[in-house]
Scaffold this active site. Structure first.
Site, PDB file in Angstrom:
ATOM      1  N   LYS A  12      39.645  56.889  29.161  1.00  0.00           N
ATOM      2  CA  LYS A  12      40.440  56.755  30.385  1.00  0.00           C
ATOM      3  C   LYS A  12      40.173  55.393  31.015  1.00  0.00           C
ATOM      4  O   LYS A  12      39.222  54.698  30.659  1.00  0.00           O
ATOM      5  CB  LYS A  12      40.104  57.874  31.367  1.00  0.00           C
ATOM      6  CG  LYS A  12      38.671  57.861  31.879  1.00  0.00           C
ATOM      7  CD  LYS A  12      38.431  58.990  32.869  1.00  0.00           C
ATOM      8  CE  LYS A  12      37.002  58.949  33.393  1.00  0.00           C
ATOM      9  NZ  LYS A  12      36.770  59.957  34.446  1.00  0.00           N
ATOM     10  N   ARG A  20      35.132  69.235  43.280  1.00  0.00           N
ATOM     11  CA  ARG A  20      36.315  68.372  43.304  1.00  0.00           C
ATOM     12  C   ARG A  20      37.527  69.180  42.849  1.00  0.00           C
ATOM     13  O   ARG A  20      38.518  69.296  43.557  1.00  0.00           O
ATOM     14  CB  ARG A  20      36.135  67.157  42.388  1.00  0.00           C
ATOM     15  CG  ARG A  20      35.129  66.141  42.853  1.00  0.00           C
ATOM     16  CD  ARG A  20      35.207  64.874  42.011  1.00  0.00           C
ATOM     17  NE  ARG A  20      35.165  65.154  40.565  1.00  0.00           N
ATOM     18  CZ  ARG A  20      35.120  64.207  39.637  1.00  0.00           C
ATOM     19  NH1 ARG A  20      35.132  62.928  39.984  1.00  0.00           N
ATOM     20  NH2 ARG A  20      35.074  64.530  38.348  1.00  0.00           N
ATOM     21  N   MET A  44      35.939  33.231  45.157  1.00  0.00           N
ATOM     22  CA  MET A  44      37.054  33.878  44.488  1.00  0.00           C
ATOM     23  C   MET A  44      37.127  33.516  43.010  1.00  0.00           C
ATOM     24  O   MET A  44      37.368  34.384  42.158  1.00  0.00           O
ATOM     25  CB  MET A  44      38.380  33.514  45.172  1.00  0.00           C
ATOM     26  CG  MET A  44      39.586  34.195  44.540  1.00  0.00           C
ATOM     27  SD  MET A  44      41.147  33.777  45.338  1.00  0.00           S
ATOM     28  CE  MET A  44      41.028  34.734  46.850  1.00  0.00           C
ATOM     29  N   TYR A  94      30.001  29.560  50.669  1.00  0.00           N
ATOM     30  CA  TYR A  94      30.520  30.133  51.909  1.00  0.00           C
ATOM     31  C   TYR A  94      29.408  30.794  52.713  1.00  0.00           C
ATOM     32  O   TYR A  94      28.552  31.495  52.176  1.00  0.00           O
ATOM     33  CB  TYR A  94      31.593  31.177  51.608  1.00  0.00           C
ATOM     34  CG  TYR A  94      32.908  30.600  51.166  1.00  0.00           C
ATOM     35  CD1 TYR A  94      33.687  29.841  52.042  1.00  0.00           C
ATOM     36  CD2 TYR A  94      33.388  30.819  49.881  1.00  0.00           C
ATOM     37  CE1 TYR A  94      34.906  29.313  51.637  1.00  0.00           C
ATOM     38  CE2 TYR A  94      34.605  30.302  49.461  1.00  0.00           C
ATOM     39  CZ  TYR A  94      35.354  29.546  50.349  1.00  0.00           C
ATOM     40  OH  TYR A  94      36.558  29.026  49.947  1.00  0.00           O
TER      41      TYR A  94
END
EC number: 5.1.1.1
Length: 352
Positions: free
Chosen positions: A33, A129, A298, A250
């Site tokens: 999956k 679940r 990024m 950053y």
């Protein structure tokens, strides 16, 4: 060309399947999956075609993709259908649907099937679940058993804490499952990767190998029996020397404590590397460990280079053989599943 590369070692995948199959005994589903946890479902399925007893996916589309690529093995839909109309595709593509709630059950039983369907009937043994509660399970099983449209039933459940052996939850869930299925004939499936490796009592007729199939220990750290399938690497495309007390990146979250060689590498959070990975997260330059310094951007990251390490143009492993993906995930406060599934903007190479 931007040098971000993913190597998928299909020989390692086959090795892991053999090891897990031998440990589990019986039959073993290869869980592919989410595009085989980011590895490429079709390529992985074909690499396992002569070994695997079947495959497991999460969605109809994933099952159809395998079928249309030529995979003829059993394919289990672990979450079943998401709307009743999908049962048409279940029949057309000969998929084995899980049934884990009342509407899935009613939709299956009310449909006129041209050929009987094999059902995986899920029990909620404690994860809460999906699945039928143990006290309701026998009546649901009986309803399916009485239907002319049901070929056979596999009884199954999923463990919530098999990767946490000290929790005791796996034993509680197994007891609930065994009580709820007492007297009900048919095959069973309980063991996920962690249970295959560590819980012999959970090894029933069908195992379901996910994370460990891709060479990653579900318990953190490494497992010498398994070989990592995915290797993520890039190259240094910039280099400079910074003076002591120089900020990097950053937010100026990292300051050099001494004169420091810094390598700039082509990978960032837009490629799937976790922005949350802090300074000191491991990478390896030509097989020698070093660390990320400064915040992940990024499209790029900065790493520390010592005097003996090569620089411009040299390879940096982000995870794979030298750098354990579990270590990266732990540093970033996440799990290896998320890291593998998030990779993008990289060139994939499949090695037989």
């Amino acid at each position: 060309m931007r040098p971000l590369n993913v190597q998928i070692r299909l020989g390692n995948l086959r090795h892991n399947y053999r090891i897990l199959k031998e440990m589990h005994g019986g039959k073993l589903l290869a869980v592919v999956k989410a595009d085989a946890y980011g590895h490429g479902a079709v390529r992985c399925a074909f690499a396992l075609a002569d070994l695997a007893d079947g495959f497991a996916v999460a969605t109809i589309d994933e099952g159809i993709r395998l079928r249309e690529s030529g995979i003829t093995h059993p394919i289990v839909l672990l979450e079943g259908v998401f709307e009743a109309s999908e049962y048409e595709a279940v029949e057309q593509y000969s998929l084995w649907p899980a049934v884990g709630n009342q509407w899935q059950l009613e939709a299956l039983l009310s449909r006129h099937w041209k050929k009987p369907v094999k059902v995986w009937l899920k029990m909620d043994s404690g994860m809460h679940r999906t699945g039928f509660f143990p006290h309701d399970y026998a009546s649901v099983y009986a309803a399916l058993k009485q239907s002319e449209y049901v070929d056979s039933i596999v009884k199954f459940s999923h463990f919530s804490c098999a990767d946490e052996p000290e929790s005791g939850m796996t034993e509680i869930q197994m007891e609930a499952f065994d009580l709820g299925t007492e007297g009900l004939e048919g095959e069973e499936s309980l063991a996920n990767s962690a249970a295959i490796l560590n819980v012999p009592e959970a090894r029933r007729d069908w195992g379901r190998a996910g994370l460990a199939l891709y060479g990653i220990s579900p318990f953190g750290g490494s497992d010498d029996r398994l070989k990592p399938v995915m290797r993520l690497s890039t190259r240094i495309f910039g280099e400079r020397v910074l003076q002591p007390h120089s900020p990097i990146g950053y937010g100026a979250t990292f300051y050099t404590s001494k004169s420091t060689r810094v390598g700039l590498i082509a990978c960032g959070y837009a490629d799937g590397y976790p922005r949350r990975a802090p300074s000191n997260s491991p990478v390896a330059v030509d097989g020698k460990l070093t660390r990320v310094i400064g915040r992940v951007s990024m499209d790029m990251m900065t790493i520390e280079l010592d005097a003996s390490q090569e620089g411009l143009g040299h390879e940096v492993e982000l995870w794979g053989d030298t750098v354990n993906i579990n270590t990266v995930a732990e540093a970033a406060g996440t799990i290896p599943y998320e890291l593998m599934c998030n990779i993008k903007r990289a060139k994939f190479t499949y090695i037989e």
